[in-house]
Structures are given as structure tokens and as C-alpha cells.
Scaffold this active site. Structure first.
Site, PDB file in Angstrom:
ATOM      1  N   MET A  63       7.990  -5.509  -0.473  1.00 44.02           N
ATOM      2  CA  MET A  63       7.689  -6.657   0.370  1.00 44.02           C
ATOM      3  C   MET A  63       8.307  -6.468   1.740  1.00 44.02           C
ATOM      4  SD  MET A  63       5.758  -8.564  -1.342  1.00 44.02           S
ATOM      5  CE  MET A  63       5.137  -6.967  -1.792  1.00 44.02           C
ATOM      6  N   ASP A 111       7.493  -4.052  -7.879  1.00 41.75           N
ATOM      7  CA  ASP A 111       7.728  -3.890  -6.439  1.00 41.75           C
ATOM      8  C   ASP A 111       8.850  -2.869  -6.265  1.00 41.75           C
ATOM      9  OD1 ASP A 111       7.350  -4.630  -3.640  1.00 41.75           O
ATOM     10  OD2 ASP A 111       9.329  -5.551  -3.800  1.00 41.75           O
ATOM     11  N   ILE A 112       8.490  -1.597  -6.321  1.00 39.31           N
ATOM     12  CA  ILE A 112       9.478  -0.511  -6.327  1.00 39.31           C
ATOM     13  C   ILE A 112       9.867  -0.118  -4.900  1.00 39.31           C
ATOM     14  CG2 ILE A 112       9.995   1.793  -7.171  1.00 39.31           C
ATOM     15  CD1 ILE A 112       9.571  -0.238  -9.434  1.00 39.31           C
ATOM     16  N   GLU A 113       8.898   0.288  -4.093  1.00 43.77           N
ATOM     17  CA  GLU A 113       9.074   0.578  -2.658  1.00 43.77           C
ATOM     18  C   GLU A 113      10.207   1.560  -2.354  1.00 43.77           C
ATOM     19  OE1 GLU A 113       8.448  -2.573   0.196  1.00 43.77           O
ATOM     20  OE2 GLU A 113       8.103  -3.989  -1.427  1.00 43.77           O
ATOM     21  N   GLN A 114      10.323   2.604  -3.152  1.00 41.72           N
ATOM     22  CA  GLN A 114      11.351   3.625  -2.924  1.00 41.72           C
ATOM     23  C   GLN A 114      10.695   4.964  -2.618  1.00 41.72           C
ATOM     24  OE1 GLN A 114      14.268   3.468  -6.249  1.00 41.72           O
ATOM     25  NE2 GLN A 114      13.438   1.421  -6.604  1.00 41.72           N
TER      26      GLN A 114
END
Length: 379
Positions: A1, A140-143
Site C-alpha cells: 500500500m 500485501d507483501i511488497e518486498q
């Protein structure tokens, strides 16, 4: 996000075990779930039953708390992702409207290389969803993940195993995964996008935070520029992802840039290249709508980026340029959803609007919700 959203504390990996134990461990952990017999918090116990209906069109809403959900346009909403503390009242109300309520899932990609840890983490999420009468999970990992690395394969496995477990344990449950606006390794996220899309119910494409000051030579610009945004969807489809596996994410917030210089043709330079010392921050739509009336420029429109913006001067005399999305810019992008057969649309995040009840704010808020389904869609 969006970058301002703080993440929950990630779990500490358990000791590395053998992969062969994972399939045996997961059912055992699920069988031991806590709270399976907890009383339903809803006045009508039927509202604690999972939502099983699959809508033809998805309106995917992120909620960060503060009880503003009471004023959302529930005639449209199909899924609410809780990015805040659990709210049983919200769950009951959403279920009364036929909308799913799902968990937020975030875990270290380093940890999930261990298949036993992965199984344990998934079991805990299913356990929590059952305890809270939730309808699935939004991952929602976003790595950063390198292509063909252990994390690359583990992340795909995590999505598949999570989807398999939720679908088996909770009837009609939904498992989704958040991806960047483009599949081209944005933010060093070189995921197996096709494999992940195949494994889960759909991808939520975060078509915002697209402006990089370094590559834009420190010039302020749109958060979600029209052509760039739609090119991202074209690219997802080109690599083989079914449009019905894609939900368009649009921003209900903008960016406030402090200008070191502001030219007569509205070019806001934030710093000297390579942009060291550039100042910008996120601003929710409700603040933008209040500020624009006292701005030095009023609402302006950039034809190239198909996005609104304005200027204002702060008390110290510095000029600022604010780029944002409004019903006009959102409607243009939402039309792509219809024309290209995407599954739906959503936003980060629903709390950004003004739900105070003020007459003008009420009209502005209604217009933003309406923009999710522009007139082009009416038949």
C-alpha cells in the site's frame, strides 16, 4: 500500500525444518485453531456465515479504521480489507450488505523459504479468519525479490498454499495479492506474476506512487498518470494474465511537492539533480478539497498526464504543487476496466474522503464513489 502505511510487526521464523513436514503440519494446526466455537458478535447469527457469492464486478475497498466505513457507498462494495484493528461491527454490517471482509497478510519473504514456517503462518491466518468470521485474506507483501531466487519460488508457493488452505477451510473465501503498477520489477519486486495470478483469486494492482523524482529529473508530477497507468495493465495482460484476474487500484490521495522553483508554465522543480533534499508528502483527498479553494492557481489540468493539480504558497513563502486524482481522472482510468474486461476496481484508501456530512463535502465524496463506475458503464 501507500508508503505512509505502517506495517504490523512481522513474525520471527521458526527453526528451519524439512519440507516434507509441511503438508502434515498444516492440517494439524488448522484442527487446533483457537476460537472456532466463539459466539457470533452479530445480532443476527446468520451474518457470521461466510459470503459465498462471487460478484461479476469487484469493488475492492481498503479500510484503515476510524469508523468512517459507516458512510461508504455500500451499494457498490464487494470486499473490504481491514488494514486496522478488527471491527466486529464492520464485519456484521458488511455481511448484511453481501460484502466480504478480509484480513491483511504480511510476512517476511526470507522467512517463508522455510516450508514448515510457511505452513505454520498460513494456519495462523486461517485460524484468525475463522475466529473473526472473516472471508479471506489480502496478501500485501511488497518486498524486494530477485528473479529465480529462493524467495521468488517461496512467494509463489505461499500464495498457492494460502489460497488452497483458505478455500478448503472457509467456504467461498477469497485470497488476493497486491502488486505494483507494472510487472517490470518495480521496486526490485521481480515476482512470478503469472504464477501468483494463477494461484490466487485475483491481483490488486496498485496504480499509484508511480512518480520517481530521480527519473523525472526532480520535477513534480502525477501520482497515477493516465498513459503510464494503462501501460502497466497492458503489460500484465501481455505476459499472459487474464484481465479477469486484475483489479485496478486507484489513489484517493495525492502528493504535495515543495518547489525550489516554479516556472510560469507550471513546472515545479523540487531539487537539483539527483533530487537530494526534495520534499514531498502524501495528502488525502479530503484535505486537498479544502485546500484547493485557497490555492493560488485553482484546479489546473495536465493534458499529457490526464491529471489535476494546483499551486499554493505556505506561510514561509514557499510554493507547493499538489498532484492528485479526482472524479475526472479516475473516470478516464475506470473506463479502461470496462473496455478491457478487468474484474473490477478499488482504492487506497476509502478513509481519504470527507464523511463529515458538510453539504459540499458530501457532494465531493459521492462524486468520488460514483467515478468508480463512470457513465460510460451505464446501459
Amino acid at each position: 500500500m501507500a508508503q505512509l502505511q505502517l506495517r504490523s510487526r512481522r513474525p520471527v521464523p521458526s527453526p528451519r525444518g524439512t519440507r516434507g513436514l509441511a503438508p502434515l503440519l498444516l492440517p494439524l494446526l488448522l484442527a487446533l485453531r483457537v476460537g472456532a466455537g466463539a459466539d457470533c458478535p452479530c445480532q443476527d447469527p446468520a451474518l457470521c456465515h461466510p459470503i459465498t457469492h462471487r460478484p461479476d464486478f469487484e469493488v475492492f475497498v481498503f479500510d484503515v479504521g476510524h469508523k468512517t466505513w459507516k458512510y461508504y457507498d455500500w451499494s457498490q462494495i464487494t470486499t473490504v480489507v481491514l488494514f486496522s484493528n478488527y471491527d466486529s461491527e464492520l464485519m456484521c454490517y458488511a455481511h448484511s450488505k453481501g460484502a466480504r471482509v478480509v484480513l491483511k497478510g504480511d510476512v517476511s519473504v526470507k522467512a517463508i523459504v522455510n516450508a514448515t514456517f510457511r505452513a505454520s503462518w498460513i494456519a495462523r491466518q486461517v485460524e484468525l479468519a475463522k475466529k473473526q468470521y472473516m472471508d479471506g485474506i489480502n496478501l500485501d507483501i511488497e518486498q524486494a525479490v530477485a528473479h529465480s531466487s529462493p524467495e521468488y519460488y517461496a512467494l509463489t508457493a505461499l500464495v498457492k498454499e494460502t489460497a488452497d488452505s483458505f478455500h478448503r477451510e472457509i467456504e467461498g473465501s477469497q485470497v488476493t495479492f497486491d502488486v505494483s503498477w507494472s510487472p517490470k520489477c518495480m521496486g526490485r519486486r521481480c515476482y512470478n506474476y503469472t504464477g501468483i495470478a494463477d494461484a490466487c483469486d485475483f491481483l490488486f494492482v496498485m496504480s499509484y506512487d508511480e512518480r520517481g523524482l530521480v527519473w523525472s529529473k526532480c520535477i513534480a508530477g502525477a501520482n497515477s498518470a493516465y498513459t503510464q497507468t494503462l501501460t502497466g495493465y497492458d503489460d500484465y495482460i501481455k505476459i499472459g494474465i487474464n484481465p479477469k484476474k486484475l483489479v485496478m487500484g486507484i489513489p484517493w490521495y495525492g502528493y504535495d511537492y515543495t518547489c525550489q522553483s516554479l516556472s510560469v508554465d507550471h513546472v515545479c522543480t523540487t531539487a537539483k539533480y539527483p533530487c537530494k533534499g526534495a520534499v514531498h508528502h502524501q495528502v488525502p483527498y479530503q484535505i486537498i478539497m479544502k485546500q484547493i479553494n485557497s490555492s493560488t492557481s485553482g484546479r489546473l489540468w495536465d493534458k499529457n498526464q490526464q491529471s489535476p493539480y494546483y499551486h499554493y504558497q505556505d506561510q514561509a513563502g514557499h510554493f507547493h504543487q499538489v498532484w492528485y486524482d479526482d472524479p475526472e481522472s479516475i473516470s478516464l482510468k475506470a473506463a479502461y476496466v470496462q473496455n478491457h474486461g478487468l474484474l473490477g476496481i478499488g482504492m487506497w484508501h476509502a478513509n481519504c474522503l470527507d464523511y463529515s456530512g458538510d453539504a459540499i463535502a458530501k457532494q465531493q465524496t459521492a462524486a468520488m464513489w460514483k467515478a468508480l463506475k463512470p457513465k460510460l458503464w451505464q446501459r
